[in-house]
Design an enzyme around this catalytic site. Structure first.
Site: not given
Length: 381
Positions: A192-193
């Site tokens: 994830t970012r």
């Protein structure tokens, strides 16, 4: 069983003790190449085994094998060339076989043995890696700004770089120890970012139902403008885990690595990296590592079919949405209702809401997460 490192051995090119002290002195006498933050991150990832089996930047033979075949010259799957770009002035007088000092912000970072110096075609690179030559693509734009030569060779790490969240970063050798301590035999990774919405929570918990543990692995490194700041992502996930996850079922750890936004190829790259951390599974959702409309929503899924020897199992989970009729988060495989009942989750729309001070509804984002994000004066890059 915790997965074996890619290629069978976890690379360690981090120098310690007398050997490090000796090479720190030697570095003062060597030709110097000043490297950017992004390249410094690549150096560190090589040294700590994140990019196992790579022990340095790609030489030309491996570069072209990866570019055209998505495999190293020894036939091991590898999809994104890890390269060091230089210009002719920087390496004037440097010959193949020489040692050079890689320096970041005036501080010696690593010693590199230059095995090869070669030219490359940036348009060829972006066409194959990103499947577009459009300079509006952030990865393509980055590539066009790189220098005209590449140097390949092994590195030895002398120093690392500082980061505000460096105490949250775990390396592959550390996660492997943690997994063994927890007696987790199957571990699913979530790349994830972004801060979590209920769609993310849904896919994580779906994967956790048939694995022993979950590694939530936010990327710390270069990201494009408009993405969430690293500290915001961590704080948001800490709130989510505290209130909505069973104790000891999740590890939240930072991954120091650059995003490339290469869509399908980067999905494979993310899987290989998580294999090196010891994960047995990785969640691959809709438009994994994509940006804009450059890639099909499930294009990455098809690419995984070309790598039966990857050594980590992808979990393909379809786009999640809120169904007003079902009364919860679902996907098209389990929801029989039409679009009149479906509320799609748009990360862009959620960011706009948060930026304007409008709280997203609770069926899209947990109130504890919203409170954390809105508590930051500048949550976005």
């Amino acid at each position: 069983m915790v997965s074996r490192p890619h290629g069978g051995r976890l690379v360690n090119r981090v120098l310690h003790g007398k050997r490090r002290q000796h090479l720190l002195l030697e570095a003062r006498e060597l030709p110097i190449i000043e490297v950017s933050y992004e390249r410094a991150v690549d150096v560190i990832d090589i040294a700590y085994g994140v990019f196992s089996p790579l022990e340095g930047f790609l030489v030309q033979d491996d570069y072209y094998h990866v570019l055209y075949n998505m495999r190293l010259s020894n036939d091991l799957p590898w999809v994104i060339p890890i390269t060091l770009d230089v210009n002719s002035k920087e390496i004037s007088g440097v010959k193949e076989g020489d040692d050079i000092a890689l320096v970041h912000n005036g501080k010696p970072l690593a010693i590199m043995r230059v095995e090869e110096i070669y030219k490359w075609d940036k348009r060829e690179y972006v066409g194959l890696v990103y499947k577009t030559k459009d300079p509006e693509h952030p990865g393509v734009a980055k590539t066009y700004n790189m220098k005209e030569l590449l140097i390949g060779g092994t590195i030895d790490l002398l120093n690392t770089i500082s980061h505000p969240l460096e105490d949250r970063i775990l390396w592959p050798i550390e996660t492997r120890v943690l997994f063994k301590e927890k007696k987790w035999r199957s571990i699913v990774a979530f790349q994830t970012r972004n801060v979590p919405h209920l769609g993310h929570e849904y896919v994580q918990k779906a994967a956790l139902t048939f694995t022993d543990g979950l590694l939530i692995h936010p990327v710390i490194g270069w990201k494009k403008p408009g993405d969430y700041r690293d500290e915001v992502v961590f704080a948001a996930y800490e709130a989510l885990i505290k209130h909505y996850y069973p104790k000891d079922s999740v590890i939240l750890a930072g991954l120091l690595m650059n995003m490339r936004y290469a869509g399908p190829r980067e999905a494979i790259h993310h899987a290989i990296v998580r294999k090196n951390f010891g994960c047995t599974h990785i969640i691959i959702g809709r438009d994994h590592a994509g940006v804009g409309k450059y890639y099909g929503p499930y294009e990455a899924w098809s690419l995984f079919q070309e790598f039966p020897d990857l050594g980590i199992t992808p979990l393909f989970i379809r786009e999640v949405f809120y169904c007003r009729k079902c009364g919860g988060m679902v996907n098209e495989k389990i929801c029989p209702h039409n679009d009149d009942y479906r509320i799609r989750i748009s990360g862009t729309r959620l960011r706009r809401m948060l930026l304007s001070g409008f709280k997203p509804p609770e069926y899209l984002m947990r109130p504890e997460v919203v409170e954390v994000v809105m508590g930051f004066e500048k949550p976005f890059i």
